[in-house]
Design a protein around this motif. Structure first.
Motif, PDB file in Angstrom:
ATOM      1  N   CYS A  66     -11.003  -8.649  -4.746  1.00 29.74           N
ATOM      2  CA  CYS A  66     -10.990  -7.187  -4.726  1.00 29.74           C
ATOM      3  C   CYS A  66     -10.229  -6.692  -5.958  1.00 29.74           C
ATOM      4  O   CYS A  66      -9.018  -6.487  -5.903  1.00 29.74           O
ATOM      5  CB  CYS A  66     -10.338  -6.665  -3.443  1.00 29.74           C
ATOM      6  N   PRO A  67     -10.917  -6.521  -7.075  1.00 29.01           N
ATOM      7  CA  PRO A  67     -10.248  -6.052  -8.293  1.00 29.01           C
ATOM      8  C   PRO A  67      -9.561  -4.695  -8.121  1.00 29.01           C
ATOM      9  O   PRO A  67      -8.491  -4.467  -8.680  1.00 29.01           O
ATOM     10  CB  PRO A  67     -11.379  -5.958  -9.322  1.00 29.01           C
ATOM     11  N   LEU A  68     -10.154  -3.800  -7.333  1.00 32.26           N
ATOM     12  CA  LEU A  68      -9.502  -2.507  -7.093  1.00 32.26           C
ATOM     13  C   LEU A  68      -8.192  -2.680  -6.333  1.00 32.26           C
ATOM     14  O   LEU A  68      -7.220  -1.955  -6.563  1.00 32.26           O
ATOM     15  CB  LEU A  68     -10.435  -1.567  -6.331  1.00 32.26           C
ATOM     16  N   CYS A  69      -8.169  -3.646  -5.419  1.00 32.62           N
ATOM     17  CA  CYS A  69      -6.935  -3.934  -4.669  1.00 32.62           C
ATOM     18  C   CYS A  69      -5.871  -4.492  -5.604  1.00 32.62           C
ATOM     19  O   CYS A  69      -4.688  -4.144  -5.492  1.00 32.62           O
ATOM     20  CB  CYS A  69      -7.216  -4.921  -3.540  1.00 32.62           C
ATOM     21  N   ASP A  71      -5.578  -3.843  -8.789  1.00 30.40           N
ATOM     22  CA  ASP A  71      -5.085  -2.691  -9.552  1.00 30.40           C
ATOM     23  C   ASP A  71      -4.118  -1.853  -8.721  1.00 30.40           C
ATOM     24  O   ASP A  71      -3.085  -1.389  -9.217  1.00 30.40           O
ATOM     25  CB  ASP A  71      -6.251  -1.802 -10.007  1.00 30.40           C
ATOM     26  N   ALA A  72      -4.451  -1.664  -7.453  1.00 33.68           N
ATOM     27  CA  ALA A  72      -3.598  -0.869  -6.560  1.00 33.68           C
ATOM     28  C   ALA A  72      -2.232  -1.536  -6.388  1.00 33.68           C
ATOM     29  O   ALA A  72      -1.195  -0.857  -6.406  1.00 33.68           O
ATOM     30  CB  ALA A  72      -4.280  -0.688  -5.208  1.00 33.68           C
ATOM     31  N   LYS A  73      -2.216  -2.856  -6.244  1.00 34.37           N
ATOM     32  CA  LYS A  73      -0.937  -3.580  -6.106  1.00 34.37           C
ATOM     33  C   LYS A  73      -0.081  -3.400  -7.349  1.00 34.37           C
ATOM     34  O   LYS A  73       1.146  -3.245  -7.242  1.00 34.37           O
ATOM     35  CB  LYS A  73      -1.188  -5.066  -5.848  1.00 34.37           C
ATOM     36  N   GLU A  74      -0.699  -3.414  -8.512  1.00 30.52           N
ATOM     37  CA  GLU A  74       0.044  -3.184  -9.759  1.00 30.52           C
ATOM     38  C   GLU A  74       0.650  -1.780  -9.775  1.00 30.52           C
ATOM     39  O   GLU A  74       1.790  -1.593 -10.175  1.00 30.52           O
ATOM     40  CB  GLU A  74      -0.864  -3.375 -10.980  1.00 30.52           C
ATOM     41  N   ILE A 106     -12.502  -0.393   0.690  1.00 28.33           N
ATOM     42  CA  ILE A 106     -11.238  -0.992   0.260  1.00 28.33           C
ATOM     43  C   ILE A 106     -10.993  -0.717  -1.220  1.00 28.33           C
ATOM     44  O   ILE A 106     -11.961  -0.549  -1.971  1.00 28.33           O
ATOM     45  CB  ILE A 106     -11.191  -2.505   0.565  1.00 28.33           C
ATOM     46  N   PRO A 107      -9.752  -0.597  -1.621  1.00 28.34           N
ATOM     47  CA  PRO A 107      -8.559  -0.737  -0.816  1.00 28.34           C
ATOM     48  C   PRO A 107      -8.303   0.482   0.070  1.00 28.34           C
ATOM     49  O   PRO A 107      -8.578   1.612  -0.318  1.00 28.34           O
ATOM     50  CB  PRO A 107      -7.439  -0.879  -1.844  1.00 28.34           C
ATOM     51  N   VAL A 108      -7.773   0.205   1.253  1.00 22.74           N
ATOM     52  CA  VAL A 108      -7.370   1.247   2.197  1.00 22.74           C
ATOM     53  C   VAL A 108      -5.905   0.998   2.525  1.00 22.74           C
ATOM     54  O   VAL A 108      -5.491  -0.147   2.716  1.00 22.74           O
ATOM     55  CB  VAL A 108      -8.219   1.204   3.485  1.00 22.74           C
ATOM     56  N   PHE A 109      -5.130   2.072   2.598  1.00 21.25           N
ATOM     57  CA  PHE A 109      -3.707   1.959   2.893  1.00 21.25           C
ATOM     58  C   PHE A 109      -3.355   2.739   4.140  1.00 21.25           C
ATOM     59  O   PHE A 109      -3.816   3.866   4.331  1.00 21.25           O
ATOM     60  CB  PHE A 109      -2.873   2.506   1.724  1.00 21.25           C
ATOM     61  N   HIS A 110      -2.522   2.120   4.981  1.00 22.75           N
ATOM     62  CA  HIS A 110      -1.919   2.792   6.128  1.00 22.75           C
ATOM     63  C   HIS A 110      -0.416   2.817   5.895  1.00 22.75           C
ATOM     64  O   HIS A 110       0.153   1.858   5.371  1.00 22.75           O
ATOM     65  CB  HIS A 110      -2.208   2.042   7.423  1.00 22.75           C
ATOM     66  N   MET A 117      -4.456   6.525   2.531  1.00 23.21           N
ATOM     67  CA  MET A 117      -5.349   6.757   1.387  1.00 23.21           C
ATOM     68  C   MET A 117      -6.320   5.587   1.242  1.00 23.21           C
ATOM     69  O   MET A 117      -6.118   4.532   1.827  1.00 23.21           O
ATOM     70  CB  MET A 117      -4.542   6.928   0.105  1.00 23.21           C
ATOM     71  N   MET A 118      -7.377   5.804   0.445  1.00 24.78           N
ATOM     72  CA  MET A 118      -8.334   4.729   0.177  1.00 24.78           C
ATOM     73  C   MET A 118      -8.847   4.827  -1.253  1.00 24.78           C
ATOM     74  O   MET A 118      -8.685   5.852  -1.904  1.00 24.78           O
ATOM     75  CB  MET A 118      -9.495   4.743   1.172  1.00 24.78           C
ATOM     76  N   HIS A 119      -9.424   3.742  -1.704  1.00 20.38           N
ATOM     77  CA  HIS A 119     -10.062   3.581  -3.009  1.00 20.38           C
ATOM     78  C   HIS A 119      -9.085   3.415  -4.165  1.00 20.38           C
ATOM     79  O   HIS A 119      -9.337   2.630  -5.063  1.00 20.38           O
ATOM     80  CB  HIS A 119     -11.045   4.701  -3.323  1.00 20.38           C
ATOM     81  N   ARG A 120      -7.999   4.151  -4.185  1.00 25.99           N
ATOM     82  CA  ARG A 120      -6.986   4.016  -5.234  1.00 25.99           C
ATOM     83  C   ARG A 120      -5.670   4.560  -4.699  1.00 25.99           C
ATOM     84  O   ARG A 120      -5.643   5.305  -3.722  1.00 25.99           O
ATOM     85  CB  ARG A 120      -7.397   4.726  -6.515  1.00 25.99           C
TER      86      ARG A 120
END
Length: 136
Positions: A66-69, A71-74, A106-110, A117-120
């Motif tokens: 999940c490349p978007l995930c 990026d989100a972690k960064e 994804i990514p989805v955050f709780h 939020m989702m996507h970014r």
């Protein structure tokens, strides 16, 4: 054995489910890569004093790859000291419900168990929730 926290030790056990380690006595989650199966392993937790606030929990619903995930972690790195971070791999058999719900999002955050939020990563929204949690 793992140790977490600051003061007196408490022994408990946990279960390894896929890539997640879930404690059966405490409201905590550790991640560890395992090949498969359900195992019970000993854990030593150190209880925090009652004067310390518990950090809020940010949960990332993800899959591999999940490349978007990634990026989100960064994007989250500057905030990592302000929350407990856990991940849920939606492709694991025990997470079918999350897969059905989030397979295209994804990514989805709780945040503390509630959709955030989702996507970014929306850093403004995250900052609002972190500030509110720190004041409580």
């Amino acid at each position: 054995m793992w140790s977490v926290g600051l003061s007196s030790p408490v022994t408990c056990s946990c279960f390894l489910i896929g890539s997640q380690v879930i404690l059966d006595r405490m409201n905590c989650l550790f991640t560890q890569r395992v090949t498969s199966g359900l195992r019970r392993i000993p854990v030593v937790l150190l209880q925090r004093s009652s004067s310390q606030k518990q950090l809020p929990t940010l949960t990332l619903y993800t899959k591999d790859p999940c490349p978007l995930c990634d990026d989100a972690k960064e994007t989250l790195k500057p905030y990592k000291h302000r929350f407990l971070f856990q991940t849920v791999d939606i492709t694991l058999p025990e997470n079918k419900t999350w897969y059905k719900k989030y397979k295209y999002d994804i990514p989805v955050f709780h945040f503390n168990g509630q959709f955030l939020m989702m996507h970014r990563v929306d850093t403004g929204l995250l900052e609002q929730h972190l500030t509110k949690a720190e004041k409580e």
